[in-house]
Each structure stands twice: as C-alpha cells, then as structure tokens.
Scaffold this motif. Sequence first.
Motif, PDB file in Angstrom:
ATOM      1  N   PHE A  12      39.086  96.848  44.607  1.00 29.17           N
ATOM      2  CA  PHE A  12      38.361  96.352  43.431  1.00 29.17           C
ATOM      3  C   PHE A  12      37.832  97.527  42.607  1.00 29.17           C
ATOM      4  O   PHE A  12      37.804  97.464  41.375  1.00 29.17           O
ATOM      5  CB  PHE A  12      37.211  95.435  43.866  1.00 29.17           C
ATOM      6  CG  PHE A  12      37.664  94.130  44.444  1.00 29.17           C
ATOM      7  CD1 PHE A  12      38.004  93.071  43.618  1.00 29.17           C
ATOM      8  CD2 PHE A  12      37.770  93.967  45.814  1.00 29.17           C
ATOM      9  CE1 PHE A  12      38.423  91.859  44.147  1.00 29.17           C
ATOM     10  CE2 PHE A  12      38.190  92.769  46.362  1.00 29.17           C
ATOM     11  CZ  PHE A  12      38.525  91.707  45.519  1.00 29.17           C
ATOM     12  N   GLU A  13      37.411  98.586  43.291  1.00 29.83           N
ATOM     13  CA  GLU A  13      36.989  99.792  42.582  1.00 29.83           C
ATOM     14  C   GLU A  13      38.153 100.412  41.819  1.00 29.83           C
ATOM     15  O   GLU A  13      37.980 100.924  40.700  1.00 29.83           O
ATOM     16  CB  GLU A  13      36.407 100.803  43.577  1.00 29.83           C
ATOM     17  CG  GLU A  13      35.127 100.336  44.253  1.00 29.83           C
ATOM     18  CD  GLU A  13      34.630 101.334  45.284  1.00 29.83           C
ATOM     19  OE1 GLU A  13      35.259 102.413  45.409  1.00 29.83           O
ATOM     20  OE2 GLU A  13      33.624 101.051  45.953  1.00 29.83           O
ATOM     21  N   GLU A  14      39.352 100.325  42.396  1.00 23.09           N
ATOM     22  CA  GLU A  14      40.532 100.866  41.705  1.00 23.09           C
ATOM     23  C   GLU A  14      40.818 100.092  40.424  1.00 23.09           C
ATOM     24  O   GLU A  14      41.209 100.678  39.406  1.00 23.09           O
ATOM     25  CB  GLU A  14      41.753 100.813  42.630  1.00 23.09           C
ATOM     26  CG  GLU A  14      43.018 101.361  41.979  1.00 23.09           C
ATOM     27  CD  GLU A  14      44.179 101.449  42.943  1.00 23.09           C
ATOM     28  OE1 GLU A  14      45.316 101.145  42.524  1.00 23.09           O
ATOM     29  OE2 GLU A  14      43.945 101.824  44.105  1.00 23.09           O
ATOM     30  N   LEU A  15      40.615  98.791  40.453  1.00 24.20           N
ATOM     31  CA  LEU A  15      40.839  97.991  39.252  1.00 24.20           C
ATOM     32  C   LEU A  15      39.918  98.423  38.112  1.00 24.20           C
ATOM     33  O   LEU A  15      40.284  98.328  36.935  1.00 24.20           O
ATOM     34  CB  LEU A  15      40.602  96.503  39.547  1.00 24.20           C
ATOM     35  CG  LEU A  15      41.579  95.811  40.501  1.00 24.20           C
ATOM     36  CD1 LEU A  15      41.207  94.349  40.649  1.00 24.20           C
ATOM     37  CD2 LEU A  15      43.012  95.948  40.014  1.00 24.20           C
ATOM     38  N   LEU A  16      38.717  98.897  38.461  1.00 25.02           N
ATOM     39  CA  LEU A  16      37.736  99.253  37.445  1.00 25.02           C
ATOM     40  C   LEU A  16      37.741 100.734  37.085  1.00 25.02           C
ATOM     41  O   LEU A  16      37.152 101.120  36.068  1.00 25.02           O
ATOM     42  CB  LEU A  16      36.333  98.867  37.926  1.00 25.02           C
ATOM     43  CG  LEU A  16      36.110  97.376  38.215  1.00 25.02           C
ATOM     44  CD1 LEU A  16      34.709  97.143  38.750  1.00 25.02           C
ATOM     45  CD2 LEU A  16      36.359  96.530  36.975  1.00 25.02           C
ATOM     46  N   SER A  53      44.270  97.078  31.185  1.00 24.33           N
ATOM     47  CA  SER A  53      44.881  95.753  31.263  1.00 24.33           C
ATOM     48  C   SER A  53      43.821  94.652  31.316  1.00 24.33           C
ATOM     49  O   SER A  53      44.007  93.579  30.730  1.00 24.33           O
ATOM     50  CB  SER A  53      45.796  95.662  32.484  1.00 24.33           C
ATOM     51  OG  SER A  53      45.064  95.759  33.693  1.00 24.33           O
ATOM     52  N   ILE A  54      42.707  94.913  31.985  1.00 21.10           N
ATOM     53  CA  ILE A  54      41.629  93.927  32.034  1.00 21.10           C
ATOM     54  C   ILE A  54      41.018  93.748  30.646  1.00 21.10           C
ATOM     55  O   ILE A  54      40.784  92.610  30.190  1.00 21.10           O
ATOM     56  CB  ILE A  54      40.552  94.360  33.053  1.00 21.10           C
ATOM     57  CG1 ILE A  54      41.117  94.316  34.475  1.00 21.10           C
ATOM     58  CG2 ILE A  54      39.320  93.469  32.946  1.00 21.10           C
ATOM     59  CD1 ILE A  54      40.173  94.860  35.532  1.00 21.10           C
ATOM     60  N   VAL A  55      40.760  94.853  29.950  1.00 20.23           N
ATOM     61  CA  VAL A  55      40.207  94.766  28.591  1.00 20.23           C
ATOM     62  C   VAL A  55      41.179  94.039  27.665  1.00 20.23           C
ATOM     63  O   VAL A  55      40.777  93.180  26.867  1.00 20.23           O
ATOM     64  CB  VAL A  55      39.890  96.179  28.056  1.00 20.23           C
ATOM     65  CG1 VAL A  55      39.479  96.109  26.583  1.00 20.23           C
ATOM     66  CG2 VAL A  55      38.789  96.826  28.880  1.00 20.23           C
ATOM     67  N   ASN A  56      42.465  94.360  27.771  1.00 18.63           N
ATOM     68  CA  ASN A  56      43.465  93.694  26.935  1.00 18.63           C
ATOM     69  C   ASN A  56      43.508  92.191  27.205  1.00 18.63           C
ATOM     70  O   ASN A  56      43.632  91.383  26.270  1.00 18.63           O
ATOM     71  CB  ASN A  56      44.850  94.301  27.183  1.00 18.63           C
ATOM     72  CG  ASN A  56      45.025  95.649  26.531  1.00 18.63           C
ATOM     73  OD1 ASN A  56      44.284  96.009  25.614  1.00 18.63           O
ATOM     74  ND2 ASN A  56      46.005  96.411  26.989  1.00 18.63           N
ATOM     75  N   THR A  86      48.690  93.382  29.668  1.00 20.70           N
ATOM     76  CA  THR A  86      47.618  92.547  30.190  1.00 20.70           C
ATOM     77  C   THR A  86      47.553  92.669  31.709  1.00 20.70           C
ATOM     78  O   THR A  86      48.419  93.278  32.350  1.00 20.70           O
ATOM     79  CB  THR A  86      47.838  91.079  29.797  1.00 20.70           C
ATOM     80  OG1 THR A  86      49.070  90.622  30.369  1.00 20.70           O
ATOM     81  CG2 THR A  86      47.890  90.927  28.288  1.00 20.70           C
ATOM     82  N   LEU A  87      46.526  92.057  32.276  1.00 22.77           N
ATOM     83  CA  LEU A  87      46.364  92.118  33.728  1.00 22.77           C
ATOM     84  C   LEU A  87      47.524  91.416  34.430  1.00 22.77           C
ATOM     85  O   LEU A  87      47.995  91.880  35.476  1.00 22.77           O
ATOM     86  CB  LEU A  87      45.033  91.471  34.127  1.00 22.77           C
ATOM     87  CG  LEU A  87      44.628  91.577  35.600  1.00 22.77           C
ATOM     88  CD1 LEU A  87      44.550  93.022  36.037  1.00 22.77           C
ATOM     89  CD2 LEU A  87      43.291  90.875  35.828  1.00 22.77           C
ATOM     90  N   ALA A  88      47.994  90.295  33.856  1.00 23.31           N
ATOM     91  CA  ALA A  88      49.122  89.592  34.466  1.00 23.31           C
ATOM     92  C   ALA A  88      50.378  90.457  34.435  1.00 23.31           C
ATOM     93  O   ALA A  88      51.123  90.535  35.420  1.00 23.31           O
ATOM     94  CB  ALA A  88      49.368  88.272  33.736  1.00 23.31           C
ATOM     95  N   ALA A 106      43.807  92.318  45.057  1.00 24.57           N
ATOM     96  CA  ALA A 106      42.500  92.316  44.395  1.00 24.57           C
ATOM     97  C   ALA A 106      42.604  91.692  43.010  1.00 24.57           C
ATOM     98  O   ALA A 106      41.740  90.900  42.601  1.00 24.57           O
ATOM     99  CB  ALA A 106      41.960  93.738  44.299  1.00 24.57           C
ATOM    100  N   ALA A 107      43.675  92.047  42.265  1.00 27.45           N
ATOM    101  CA  ALA A 107      43.877  91.450  40.945  1.00 27.45           C
ATOM    102  C   ALA A 107      44.111  89.948  41.064  1.00 27.45           C
ATOM    103  O   ALA A 107      43.603  89.161  40.265  1.00 27.45           O
ATOM    104  CB  ALA A 107      45.053  92.127  40.241  1.00 27.45           C
ATOM    105  N   ALA A 108      44.898  89.543  42.078  1.00 29.22           N
ATOM    106  CA  ALA A 108      45.145  88.118  42.297  1.00 29.22           C
ATOM    107  C   ALA A 108      43.849  87.385  42.628  1.00 29.22           C
ATOM    108  O   ALA A 108      43.636  86.247  42.188  1.00 29.22           O
ATOM    109  CB  ALA A 108      46.159  87.938  43.426  1.00 29.22           C
TER     110      ALA A 108
END
Length: 260
Positions: A46-50, A58-61, A212-214, A231-233
């Motif tokens: 989860f830290e890697e995602l942020l 991708s999360i911001v998009n 995007t994240l997807a 984590a993204a899922a």
Amino acid sequence: MIIAKPLFGALMMAFLLAPLAAILPLAFTSSVFLAYPIPGYSMRWFEELLTVDVWRMSIVNSLLIGAGTTLLAGALGTSAALGLRKGGLLFADLFRTVFLLPMVVPAVVLGVGMQLMFVRIGLANTYVGVICAHTVVAVPFVIVTVSASLAGIDRRIEQAAASLGAPAITVFRRVTFPLALPGILSGAVFAFATSLDEVVLTLFVAGPNQRTLARQTFSTIRENVSPAIAAAAFLFIIGTVVIVGVGLAMLLRSRSNHTS
C-alpha cells in the motif's frame, strides 16, 4: 423450497466471492511473490501505491477522470431521462434502446471505433478523450437510475405548480429536480464506479500520461506480477463496494419516499 432459494443464493454468492477471498489477503503479504502461505504481514505494498510515481499518477488520473465522467455523464444522462419522460415523444422506445446500447456492445468494438474517431478530431491520448470514452459507457447507468426516480414522481405535483403560474424552469428547479435528486446522485455514483473500473476503453484511447489505476494494474499483470496488484485490487474492491452501496442506499431511499 423456502430454504432452497436462500441456500442457492448463498452458494452463488460464495462462488462469486471465493476468488476475492483468495487474492485480497495477499495485499498484506511481506513477500515479493503472490503465494501462499503468507510468510508475514506488511503494509509495504500500500505504501508502494502511494510512493511510486507511476502508481501515484494512476490514482490521481483515476480520480480526475472519474470526476469528469461523473459530471458529464450525470448531465447528459439526466437530460436524456427527462426527455424520454415527456409524453408524445416520437420513437421514444428507439431512443431509449440507442441510449442503452453501450451496456451491451463489446468494449473492444467501442474502443476501436473511439480510437479511430478521436485520432481524426484530436482527442486521442488526452484527458478529454478518456473522459468522453468513459462517459459513453456511464451514461446508460445514469439514464436507468434517473428514469426510475422520475417514474416515481406524481405528475400532479408538477401540474399543480404549473397551474399556479410557475414557469417550466421553475417547476423543474423547485419540484422535479429535488424529487429526482436521489436518483441523479445514484446515477452519478454508478458513473464514477464505472469510470474507476474501466480498462478496455482506456487501453485504446489513453496515452501514457492518462494511465488510470485500472490500466496500470492491467499493465503490471502483463509485465511483472507483484503483490502491489493485490493492494490495488483491494482498493478497487473496497472503493467500488462503498460507492455502489451508497448508490443503492440513495436509490432505495428515493423509492421509499415515493411510496410513502
């Protein structure tokens, strides 16, 4: 027979949720592999995602494109539902079918067509193009929810307001819109959830800056299977469940208000 139906429903629910139950715990693994047994638990993915740029972008998009899709699909879907509600509209059933076609047309077909069209008009690899593409598949959900909300409005209330001298715009602003608002908000929630989960159209119309994240999750699966995908899922599933739950609650509240 009374017990068989709930039992069958529970078994179907378990069958559908079993893959999620298998993958979600791996979002908290301390290992670099998606494998059982889990050696230890950690929040590193989860830290890697942020912290990793490509995931953070991708999360911001996804949030930006989802917000744009929600606004555009909400406006277009609500306008279409209001137009279909009016009596005497020629070919109303045909128009309704056309509006709902994106729900049944394969996403690959839509993606190829949009890519060819966007290249010609200069919307390829742009945020506007991605928002327009997501709006196409989100509008039917808005139309369905808003139409259901409008169907529960007693037309005599609007007629009473008009008989008292209120202009049409005032009737809509003071009577129709407040009564239909739960359905409009529900449609907006479903539009955002649709944009958040859309990957096929994004592959066709988005460029590297609109990832995007997807789409990032899909690309990561092809290039390097990492627990960051789990984590993204996890974020996807939790976010979608919350969003859809809010939408269903609004829709049920709207129906209960109309029936009471």
